[in-house]
Scaffold this active site. Structure first.
Site, mmCIF file in Angstrom:
data_model
loop_
_atom_site.group_PDB
_atom_site.id
_atom_site.type_symbol
_atom_site.label_atom_id
_atom_site.label_comp_id
_atom_site.label_asym_id
_atom_site.label_seq_id
_atom_site.Cartn_x
_atom_site.Cartn_y
_atom_site.Cartn_z
ATOM 1 N N LYS A 114 0.842 -1.215 0.000
ATOM 2 C CA LYS A 114 0.000 0.000 0.000
ATOM 3 C C LYS A 114 0.865 1.248 0.000
ATOM 4 O O LYS A 114 0.464 2.262 -0.563
ATOM 5 C CB LYS A 114 -0.940 0.036 1.211
ATOM 6 N N LYS A 196 -3.201 -10.009 -6.911
ATOM 7 C CA LYS A 196 -4.479 -10.334 -6.280
ATOM 8 C C LYS A 196 -5.602 -9.451 -6.854
ATOM 9 O O LYS A 196 -5.371 -8.272 -7.122
ATOM 10 C CB LYS A 196 -4.285 -10.063 -4.778
ATOM 11 N N LYS A 199 -10.278 -4.877 -4.564
ATOM 12 C CA LYS A 199 -11.457 -4.046 -4.747
ATOM 13 C C LYS A 199 -11.146 -2.566 -4.794
ATOM 14 O O LYS A 199 -11.953 -1.783 -5.255
ATOM 15 C CB LYS A 199 -12.503 -4.351 -3.674
HETATM 16 P P1 ATP Z 1 -8.161 -3.415 -0.727
HETATM 17 O O1 ATP Z 1 -8.024 -3.632 -2.174
HETATM 18 O O2 ATP Z 1 -8.969 -2.233 -0.352
HETATM 19 O O3 ATP Z 1 -6.878 -3.493 0.021
HETATM 20 P P2 ATP Z 1 -9.123 -6.094 -0.543
HETATM 21 O O4 ATP Z 1 -9.893 -6.296 -1.772
HETATM 22 O O5 ATP Z 1 -7.809 -6.736 -0.395
HETATM 23 O O6 ATP Z 1 -9.027 -4.561 -0.182
HETATM 24 P P3 ATP Z 1 -9.947 -6.506 2.121
HETATM 25 O O7 ATP Z 1 -10.902 -5.644 2.801
HETATM 26 O O8 ATP Z 1 -8.493 -6.220 2.384
HETATM 27 O O9 ATP Z 1 -10.111 -6.541 0.571
HETATM 28 O O10 ATP Z 1 -10.190 -8.006 2.419
HETATM 29 C C1 ATP Z 1 -11.373 -8.592 2.784
HETATM 30 C C2 ATP Z 1 -11.204 -10.064 2.913
HETATM 31 O O11 ATP Z 1 -11.267 -10.639 1.618
HETATM 32 C C3 ATP Z 1 -9.887 -10.505 3.517
HETATM 33 O O12 ATP Z 1 -10.130 -11.626 4.328
HETATM 34 C C4 ATP Z 1 -9.053 -10.868 2.331
HETATM 35 O O13 ATP Z 1 -8.111 -11.846 2.633
HETATM 36 C C5 ATP Z 1 -10.102 -11.400 1.372
HETATM 37 N N1 ATP Z 1 -9.715 -11.150 -0.010
HETATM 38 C C6 ATP Z 1 -9.616 -9.950 -0.605
HETATM 39 N N2 ATP Z 1 -9.234 -10.069 -1.884
HETATM 40 C C7 ATP Z 1 -9.088 -11.406 -2.099
HETATM 41 C C8 ATP Z 1 -8.720 -12.188 -3.227
HETATM 42 N N3 ATP Z 1 -8.401 -11.622 -4.383
HETATM 43 N N4 ATP Z 1 -8.697 -13.523 -3.108
HETATM 44 C C9 ATP Z 1 -9.042 -14.114 -1.947
HETATM 45 N N5 ATP Z 1 -9.404 -13.432 -0.840
HETATM 46 C C10 ATP Z 1 -9.422 -12.102 -0.903
#
Ligand code: ATP
Ligand code: LTN
Length: 332
Positions: A114, A196, A199
């Protein structure tokens, strides 16, 4: 009678929920309510470690609540709440900051990622984020924390902080276990299978959100990056794009990798991508319909937040009082 085991998790309302959030986390939460005492929250305190537009943050927090319910979390059986509605998170977060070491926090890969992406806003909150996450978790004394693979490091740090605190002051926190799904723990971007699916990366062209209409979902899958082998085979080292699509297909249909390989034996990628897209459209259809229905009922969603914050606050404050006493704060 034995007490139920406790499960807790959260998601930042930092972007629209994606297929990754669902398969990696939320899906692993549902259908546990009979067996576990479950707490799930919208991690809005965490979301502001990256700059957010206030109106978007508010809208997404409520949408996320509707999506939790639409994904099968019954508010009568699970405690659903907004993190900032339970002040104990910020309060214990501060205390645990004093038990999280600079070196440990510096090693967190999420912080490194980040800060590389937000070079103009590497704020203190981004750095100390894992201490707040440890507080989120430890307040509820959970047995399990269901998360995607990327959060394992934070749950491990939570265990280290809890052990350190318990060692100094005597047993205060239960030591939680991460609970990571076997299929879907790491869904990669359809445009870049090295990264990954995220979102909050607005520019990620390889993202599928839970509310995308069928034509958008189909377009995303048709465009997904694969390779030039023309062979549907699970090989996450050498065939990252195809393996990611197989993971999604397996998670959506319950089929195993060998079954998927047989199903598409001798077929071109086009047919495979269409099948994965269609499976995802069907997986998301009921969630989308239910989310829309719930979003039209603001009064109901507000009552869920209010009840959730009351229930969560009661448990969280019990732990917080114990911690304040142990560290030597004068009782009020
Ligand atoms: P950001 O992009 O804002 O950092 P994020 O998409 O990584 O967010 P989080 O709020 O960090 O989402 O994560 C929510 C949950 O979803 C966490 O348990 C994370 O491990 C899971 N998660 C998020 N993205 C993935 C992915 N691509 N595959 C599997 N699990 C995910
Ligand atoms: N840090 C997590 C979100 C999160 C969380 C939590 C997950 C905040 N607090 C407590 C599980 C338990 C993330 O970035 N995905």
């Amino acid at each position: 009678m034995d007490e139920k085991k406790v499960m807790l998790s959260g998601i930042k309302p930092s972007g629209d929920l994606t297929l990754g959030s669902y398969l990696g986390a939320i899906r692993n939460w549902s259908a546990r309510a009979e067996e576990f005492d479950c707490y799930y929250f919208m991690a809005d305190l965490h979301a502001i470690t990256v700059r957010q537009k206030p109106a978007d943050l508010r809208r997404r927090t409520i949408e996320q609540l509707a999506q939790y319910i639409a994904c099968g979390l019954d508010p009568e059986k699970n405690t659903l709440f907004i993190q900032s509605h339970v002040p104990a998170h910020a309060e214990l977060g501060w205390v645990l900051n004093c038990y999280a070491m600079f070196g440990e926090l510096s090693r967190m890969t999420q912080f490194k990622d980040k800060s590389a992406k937000n070079a103009d806003n590497i704020n203190g909150g981004l750095f100390t984020y894992p201490a707040l996450m440890a507080a989120d978790i430890l307040l509820y004394q959970p047995d399990y924390v269901p998360v995607g693979e990327d959060q394992k490091q934070h749950v491990e740090l939570t265990r280290d902080i809890a052990n350190r605190f318990n060692h100094i002051y005597g047993d205060t926190f239960k030591i939680p276990e991460p609970y990571i799904p076997k299929v879907g723990a790491r869904i990669m971007s359809l445009a870049n299978p090295e990264a990954k699916m995220s979102k909050s990366e607005d520019d990620d062209p390889g993202r599928v959100t839970l509310m995308d209409p069928p034509e958008v979902i189909m377009r995303q899958f048709k465009r997904a990056v694969t390779d030039c082998d023309a062979c549907v085979r699970y090989d996450p080292e050498n065939k990252k794009g195809v393996s990611n699509l197989m993971t999604i297909y397996a998670a959506a249909t319950g089929k195993t990798f060998p079954e998927i390989e047989r199903e598409f034996d001798g077929q071109l990628y086009g047919a495979f991508k269409t099948a994965v897209g269609e499976a995802v459209v069907e997986l998301l259809r009921p969630i989308q319909e239910e989310t829309k229905r719930l979003l039209a009922d603001k009064a109901y969603l507000e009552s869920v937040c209010k009840n959730g914050a009351e229930k969560a606050g009661y448990i969280a404050n019990k732990t917080l009082r114990k911690v304040y006493k142990r560290v030597g704060f004068v009782a009020r």
